[in-house]
Design an enzyme around this catalytic site. Structure first.
Site: not given
Lengths: 246, 396
Positions: B148, B375
């Site tokens: 991630g 994000e």
């Protein structure tokens, strides 16, 4: 089919309304403005539909100062071809109607559109005045229109029903709900609007005939009173003494 | 049974007169998107969010108003607007719902932008107009189940088979993926270099199962991307970009949009809390007349105003192509955290009503938990700022 669409600037519907100068001036501080919805949603869009069906050009006109340009640009972003702003403060309906009629005389318009009323001052007389000044027909509260050549068949909202009328161009039409459906401008339209002409014309110096002396706000409504279902006497007393309905 | 939907009474709040720094186009774009949100999003969003259903019909509407790639050139399906306009559009969409903004962010910044920036002219012509018009839905595959915050550790890979590449691996937390017609996928080649490519939904071996059970962004659809020996034509691989800077440049665009978008969610919470505080009475007067409520509201509008100024300045830098990734990180981190704190405070002002879907605050609050993490997480953005000011890399 060339159309002229009259657009007005009104406060946003959720704006808090207050007055200054002894309640004779609308206090615009912090108020957000929009295009009068009847002008935008129905009059302008119906004019654009007519152009899409029959060709021609759609011109929008506003009487007001440069601060109205953002509203005029919106009309261009929605699809009008060009715009005219008569550079003067709008003071009463006669003055505005005269300015618009004077401009209309310089063009070759088959139809002049406007909303059935403005949502701020409940103005609804402009259409009739423009028609009178141009000596052409006026059809008010139109909720449907079909155009065939130079003949239009129009449905008008009347008390409790619909009236169907026929009229030859040129004429003035005031738009009610149903005449068209709102179009929200898209980003492409907003960018194209920058390249469309917005002509600023000087006022023809028509003087207003009416001036506002004072505004009064409606009295605040009192809150809802809840009465216990077991206390019928109190309910009857309130209905009789306070609501005065029995 | 359908409940009557409360009218969306939202009014913009501009305490420092920042509107004076905006152009006519910006104001028009804002009012258009706000009208669209009031007409199309507000009446349905609580219901869709409640059912965890994606209002897929809104893709067409988002395309029609021009919310997909508004700052890309018109000839490629964009709107030809500046970066501030893009930010304002994201702000208004997120004022409605972070999930709706996410639908648009992904399509514009993470799918159209990389194709515009890195793809061949042929690919641009093939995909961009259809993405701009909403005919195609796109998604962006970078994050993996085990990678991630550390995307460079990705294991999704391509092998050169002569006339095509063979793609294997999987991606996780992909907005729009179960609906997507195309996916912009980042994978390592045999030399371990990250490459970008367009994968089409009907390519054999490609599937995009939905992720269920989210308590956040419930009106936005999220899924995985699974690639099992997917044959990717060579012309689908972006010719001109190699390495992590490809996907990171897209993330900068999307993060920029989030920095603006989060202000929208904050404004909606503040607007609702302010109105509620003026209407709700306790102890014989509106709760807004009590000092503790005023403290909350005063701090909210102060933080919103600071975030608005930060976003506007970032937008000006972006218009001059001078906004650095680190500056974008600072704004994303600050503004999302600000919005989440305001959502929580606004929830308190609404009292018990704040936990219901009669008011938008708890929905925004739950959405913003995702926005804080996706994000680039809140902490990762802090480390980006830390590295930028000290020169030391604290990531590893």
């Amino acid at each position: 089919m060339n159309s002229l669409v009259c657009i007005s600037k009104t406060p946003e519907t959720t704006a808090k309304i207050s007055f200054n100068d002894n309640n004779s001036q609308f206090d615009t501080e912090g108020v957000q403005f929009i295009m009068n919805p009847y002008d935008e949603w129905y009059a302008l869009v119906r004019a654009l539909e007519a152009k899409e069906q029959h060709g021609g050009e759609v011109t929008v006109i506003n009487v007001g100062p440069a601060s109205n340009d953002v509203v005029i640009r919106k009309a261009l972003a929605i699809g009008a071809d060009k715009a005219v702003r008569v550079d003067t403060e709008a003071n009463d309906a006669f003055q505005v109607a005269s300015e618009i009629a004077n401009y209309a005389k310089t063009g070759n318009f088959d139809l002049i559109y406007l909303g059935k009323e403005t949502i701020d001052y409940n103005g609804a007389e402009l259409g009739a005045m423009i028609a009178e000044l141009l000596d052409i027909a006026y059809i008010s509260f139109a909720s449907k229109m079909e155009v065939d050549g130079n003949v239009a068949k129009i449905e008008r909202d009347i008390e409790g029903g619909i009236e169907v009328v026929e009229v030859q161009t040129p004429f003035v039409i005031s738009a009610a709900k149903g005449l068209a459906e709102q179009r929200i401008p898209n980003m492409r339209g907003i960018m194209m609007a920058k390249r469309k002409p917005l002509e600023v014309v000087p006022s023809s110096s028509v003087q207003a005939k009416v001036s506002v002396k004072e505004y009064k706000l409606p009295e605040m409504k009192s809150g809802v009173k809840l009465v216990d279902p077991d206390n019928m006497d109190e309910l009857v007393r309130l209905l009789s003494e306070e609501a005065k309905v029995i | 049974m359908h409940k009557k939907v409360a009218q969306d009474k939202y009014q913009h709040h501009d305490y420092y007169g920042i509107d004076a720094l905006l152009t006519e186009d910006h104001l028009l774009a804002r009012s258009a998107v706000r009208e669209w949100v009031k007409k199309e999003v507000s009446p349905i969003i609580e219901d869709y969010s409640n059912r965890a259903a994606c209002p897929t019909h809104l893709f067409k509407g988002l395309a029609d108003i021009g919310a997909f790639g508004p700052s890309l050139p018109m000839e490629y399906g964009g709107g030809g607007m500046d970066e501030i306009a893009y930010g304002i559009i994201m702000q208004e969409l997120e004022r409605g719902d972070s999930g709706i903004r996410s639908m648009a962010s992904v399509q514009g910044s993470l799918v159209m932008y990389p194709i515009y920036r890195y793809a061949s002219e042929e690919q641009k012509q093939k995909y961009l107009p259809k993405l701009g018009s909403g005919e195609y839905i796109g998604c962006f595959g970078l994050t993996e189940p085990d990678h991630g915050s550390n995307p460079s550790g990705m294991i999704t890979n391509i092998k050169d088979m002569g006339d095509h590449y063979l793609l294997n691996g999987s991606k996780m937390w992909i907005t729009n993926s179960p609906l997507a017609d195309i996916a912009v996928v980042w994978a390592k080649d045999e030399e371990g270099v990250i490459r970008g490519m367009v994968v089409e939904k009907d390519m054999p071996g490609f599937s995009a199962p939905e992720i269920h059970g989210k308590w956040s962004l419930r009106a936005s659809i999220t899924g995985e991307l699974v690639f099992e020996d997917v044959k990717v034509p060579k012309e689908n691989v972006f010719p001109d970009i190699k390495g992590l800077k490809g996907p990171l440049s897209c993330l900068s665009k999307a993060r920029y949009g989030i920095a603006w978008g989060a202000i929208g969610a904050a404004l909606d919470c503040y607007d609702s809390a302010l109105r509620y505080s003026q209407e709700r009475e306790q102890f014989g007067k509106p709760i807004g007349a009590f000092q503790l409520t005023q403290k909350k509201l005063a701090e909210m509008i102060t933080e919103i105003t600071k975030a608005q100024l930060l976003a506007w300045r970032l937008g000006s830098l972006a218009n001059d192509s001078k906004a650095t990734p680190a500056q974008i990180s600072m704004a994303k981190r600050n503004n999302v955290d600000m919005a989440l704190n305001i959502a929580r405070e606004a929830r308190q002002i609404h009292g018990g009503m704040g936990i219901t879907n009669e008011y938008p605050v708890m929905r925004h609050m739950m959405n913003l938990e995702t926005v804080l993490t996706y994000e680039g997480t809140h902490d990762i953005h802090l480390l980006i700022t830390g590295m930028d000011v000290t020169g030391f890399n604290a990531f590893k």
